[in-house]
Design a protein around this motif. Structure first.
Motif, mmCIF file in Angstrom:
data_model
loop_
_atom_site.group_PDB
_atom_site.id
_atom_site.type_symbol
_atom_site.label_atom_id
_atom_site.label_comp_id
_atom_site.label_asym_id
_atom_site.label_seq_id
_atom_site.Cartn_x
_atom_site.Cartn_y
_atom_site.Cartn_z
ATOM 1 N N ALA A 23 37.674 36.605 24.726
ATOM 2 C CA ALA A 23 37.352 37.762 25.579
ATOM 3 C C ALA A 23 36.970 37.294 26.987
ATOM 4 O O ALA A 23 37.391 37.898 27.985
ATOM 5 N N CYS A 24 36.195 36.203 27.075
ATOM 6 C CA CYS A 24 35.850 35.622 28.385
ATOM 7 C C CYS A 24 37.116 35.244 29.151
ATOM 8 O O CYS A 24 37.259 35.542 30.352
ATOM 9 N N GLU A 25 38.033 34.585 28.456
ATOM 10 C CA GLU A 25 39.262 34.108 29.102
ATOM 11 C C GLU A 25 40.110 35.279 29.594
ATOM 12 O O GLU A 25 40.693 35.227 30.687
ATOM 13 N N ALA A 26 40.184 36.354 28.799
ATOM 14 C CA ALA A 26 40.961 37.538 29.202
ATOM 15 C C ALA A 26 40.321 38.218 30.408
ATOM 16 O O ALA A 26 41.017 38.649 31.337
ATOM 17 N N MET A 27 38.994 38.315 30.409
ATOM 18 C CA MET A 27 38.301 38.894 31.560
ATOM 19 C C MET A 27 38.593 38.090 32.831
ATOM 20 O O MET A 27 38.867 38.658 33.894
ATOM 21 N N GLU A 28 38.539 36.779 32.721
ATOM 22 C CA GLU A 28 38.774 35.934 33.903
ATOM 23 C C GLU A 28 40.212 36.078 34.414
ATOM 24 O O GLU A 28 40.443 36.173 35.630
ATOM 25 N N ARG A 29 41.169 36.098 33.491
ATOM 26 C CA ARG A 29 42.573 36.258 33.915
ATOM 27 C C ARG A 29 42.748 37.530 34.728
ATOM 28 O O ARG A 29 43.400 37.543 35.775
ATOM 29 N N GLY A 30 42.163 38.644 34.244
ATOM 30 C CA GLY A 30 42.296 39.917 34.938
ATOM 31 C C GLY A 30 41.624 39.899 36.298
ATOM 32 O O GLY A 30 42.195 40.349 37.298
ATOM 33 N N ALA A 31 40.404 39.350 36.348
ATOM 34 C CA ALA A 31 39.656 39.317 37.609
ATOM 35 C C ALA A 31 40.376 38.469 38.652
ATOM 36 O O ALA A 31 40.480 38.840 39.834
ATOM 37 N N LYS A 32 40.914 37.337 38.225
ATOM 38 C CA LYS A 32 41.522 36.402 39.185
ATOM 39 C C LYS A 32 42.921 36.825 39.630
ATOM 40 O O LYS A 32 43.433 36.305 40.617
ATOM 41 N N LYS A 33 43.512 37.771 38.924
ATOM 42 C CA LYS A 33 44.775 38.344 39.406
ATOM 43 C C LYS A 33 44.562 39.010 40.756
ATOM 44 O O LYS A 33 45.437 39.008 41.619
ATOM 45 N N PRO A 322 23.747 43.639 38.558
ATOM 46 C CA PRO A 322 24.518 44.749 37.990
ATOM 47 C C PRO A 322 25.265 44.310 36.728
ATOM 48 O O PRO A 322 25.720 43.162 36.637
ATOM 49 N N VAL A 323 25.371 45.211 35.775
ATOM 50 C CA VAL A 323 25.972 44.893 34.474
ATOM 51 C C VAL A 323 27.088 45.879 34.146
ATOM 52 O O VAL A 323 26.891 47.097 34.178
ATOM 53 N N VAL A 324 28.257 45.338 33.819
ATOM 54 C CA VAL A 324 29.412 46.134 33.397
ATOM 55 C C VAL A 324 29.757 45.747 31.964
ATOM 56 O O VAL A 324 29.756 44.559 31.617
ATOM 57 N N ALA A 325 30.055 46.742 31.127
ATOM 58 C CA ALA A 325 30.437 46.480 29.739
ATOM 59 C C ALA A 325 31.854 46.992 29.476
ATOM 60 O O ALA A 325 32.235 48.066 29.953
ATOM 61 N N LEU A 326 32.630 46.208 28.727
ATOM 62 C CA LEU A 326 33.971 46.596 28.290
ATOM 63 C C LEU A 326 33.943 46.753 26.771
ATOM 64 O O LEU A 326 33.280 45.981 26.076
ATOM 65 N N THR A 369 41.993 45.787 32.042
ATOM 66 C CA THR A 369 40.794 46.522 32.441
ATOM 67 C C THR A 369 39.989 45.716 33.459
ATOM 68 O O THR A 369 39.489 46.267 34.455
ATOM 69 N N ALA A 370 39.862 44.408 33.221
ATOM 70 C CA ALA A 370 39.149 43.537 34.161
ATOM 71 C C ALA A 370 39.811 43.572 35.541
ATOM 72 O O ALA A 370 39.133 43.653 36.580
ATOM 73 N N GLU A 371 41.133 43.533 35.540
ATOM 74 C CA GLU A 371 41.868 43.604 36.810
ATOM 75 C C GLU A 371 41.552 44.904 37.542
ATOM 76 O O GLU A 371 41.279 44.908 38.753
ATOM 77 N N ASN A 372 41.556 46.010 36.831
ATOM 78 C CA ASN A 372 41.297 47.307 37.457
ATOM 79 C C ASN A 372 39.865 47.417 37.989
ATOM 80 O O ASN A 372 39.627 48.039 39.028
ATOM 81 N N ILE A 373 38.895 46.826 37.277
ATOM 82 C CA ILE A 373 37.512 46.856 37.748
ATOM 83 C C ILE A 373 37.393 46.125 39.089
ATOM 84 O O ILE A 373 36.758 46.618 40.035
ATOM 85 N N ILE A 374 38.020 44.963 39.194
ATOM 86 C CA ILE A 374 37.964 44.193 40.438
ATOM 87 C C ILE A 374 38.698 44.933 41.555
ATOM 88 O O ILE A 374 38.255 44.946 42.713
ATOM 89 N N ARG A 375 39.819 45.572 41.239
ATOM 90 C CA ARG A 375 40.527 46.375 42.245
ATOM 91 C C ARG A 375 39.611 47.481 42.776
ATOM 92 O O ARG A 375 39.570 47.752 43.984
ATOM 93 N N LEU A 376 38.889 48.131 41.880
ATOM 94 C CA LEU A 376 37.961 49.191 42.282
ATOM 95 C C LEU A 376 36.845 48.614 43.172
ATOM 96 O O LEU A 376 36.490 49.204 44.190
ATOM 97 N N MET A 377 36.331 47.452 42.798
ATOM 98 C CA MET A 377 35.271 46.826 43.587
ATOM 99 C C MET A 377 35.757 46.428 44.982
ATOM 100 O O MET A 377 34.974 46.360 45.927
#
Length: 379
Positions: A23-33, A322-326, A369-377
């Motif tokens: 799950a950590c690895e998937a979150m990082e992949r999305g964020a770093k896109k 700040p804390v975000v939960a998926l 989802t991680a990618e979309n959160i970073i896009r929103l930020m």
């Protein structure tokens, strides 16, 4: 978003879909896109239940070992234990050796189920030279008060004729004496901490047999017998070792294994999430972060009762992060978490599908989802 943004990723596993590390690895992949410059710090988490051993091994760069032990039915099973990254701390889940999921529904019988394999896992950790043992005791098939564990570690539980008791809680009424001359002496030099989130005493209406016995296959008659046997077991322990465990909070956990670990291993019971937070080093990693992400398969009103996302949020809020939960599923009552430290909750599902498809695509959905959160930020 600043260029040197630091994101701590501290999810639990998404059961049957991905480990906490995945799950950590998937979150990082999305964020770093979206932002390749983000620093992602992985802290795989758990709440003391299933997956705790794997998460802490992953969080500390440790090693998982597989060995053959006696399962709850007395047959050989493959079980796992871990050594954390410092090489000095062993970790095991009793469910791996003595768990209810190892026993088909029709074969469940707490009169004969044993914790012998759990004792063998403890011995395996001792053989690795550990100085501390972390033991998760959820999901047991047993009601033997840890008697099997004692036998596996060299203790002898004897009847009036001096014969060794057979496996299971059904035998404890015959207990006459406890011979610890052959008990593994290395345990005296090892600190034992037990992940336990229940406060049930060993005996009585709130005890191991009455509360947990039926789900392990106990009939009403069996429950009464098992309860009486555990009471006798506790009396013999007090008489011969001086340890009084019958009313100790948590003694009834895992069919009385809590009592067995207190009496024979000087075990200290701790909340599972607190243990994981400590040994994963979460607090040190959160201090200097800009934001914390957590998550697990399902988040709802029950998450407030000792589950991973709330434990992570509690630590993060000490430092005003700040804390975000998926979550795979966002259930009813989850809004109570907004007053308890979680600032936003995102469901990862992209549409209606079967549970099988949802589990299979879990990592892909977390990444998106991680990618979309970073896009929103970034807006």
């Amino acid at each position: 978003m600043k260029k040197d943004f630091v994101l701590v990723l501290a999810p639990d596993s998404f059961k049957e879909s991905m480990t906490a590390k995945e799950a950590c690895e998937a979150m990082e992949r999305g964020a770093k896109k979206v932002n390749p410059d983000i620093t992602c710090i992985h802290v795989p988490m758990a709440d003391g239940g299933e997956g705790t051993m794997q998460s802490l091994v992953d969080a500390t760069g440790g090693t998982v070992f597989t060995t053959t032990v006696v399962g709850p039915l007395g047959k050989q099973v493959e079980a796992q234990y871990g050594i954390l990254g410092d090489g000095k701390i062993g970790i095991l889940e009793m469910a791996s050796a003595s768990g209810i999921e190892l026993v088909p529904q029709a074969d469940r019988n707490p009169l004969t189920a044993t914790t012998y394999g759990t004792g063998q896992l403890i011995k395996a950790c001792l053989d690795k030279g550990v100085k501390k043992l972390l033991i998760g005791i959820g999901g047991s098939a047993t009601n033997d008060g840890g008697a099997g564990m004692v036998q596996a570690l060299g203790g002898r539980l004897l009847d009036k004729e001096g014969n060794e008791l057979a496996y299971g809680g059904g035998e404890l009424g015959k207990l006459h004496s406890i011979d610890l001359t052959g008990f593994d002496a290395r345990l005296k030099d090892v600190v034992v901490e037990v992940a336990c989130d229940v406060s049930n005493p060993l005996c009585g209406e709130k005890g191991a047999s009455h509360v947990f016995g039926p789900q392990k296959g106990a009939t009403k008659e069996m429950v009464e017998l098992l309860d009486a046997n555990l009471r006798h077991y506790a009396e013999v322990i007090k008489e011969q070792t001086g340890k009084d465990v019958i009313d100790a909070p948590g003694a009834g956990a895992a069919g009385g294994l809590g009592a067995g670990l207190m009496a024979f291993a000087d075990g200290t019971l701790k909340k599972g999430i607190e243990m994981v937070i400590e040994y994963a080093g979460l607090e040190d990693k959160v201090k200097d972060a800009d934001m914390v992400w957590t998550g697990e398969g399902s988040i709802d009103f029950q998450t407030q009762y000792g589950k991973t996302p709330l434990g992570v949020a509690t630590v993060a809020k000490k430092y005003n992060k700040p804390v975000v939960a998926l979550a795979g599923r966002v259930g009813g009552g989850s809004e109570v978490l907004f007053d308890k430290g979680i600032d936003a909750i995102f469901g990862i599902m992209k549409g209606v599908c079967s549970i099988e498809e949802a589990l299979a695509k879990g990592q892909e959905n977390v990444e998106k989802t991680a990618e979309n959160i970073i896009r929103l930020m970034n807006l």
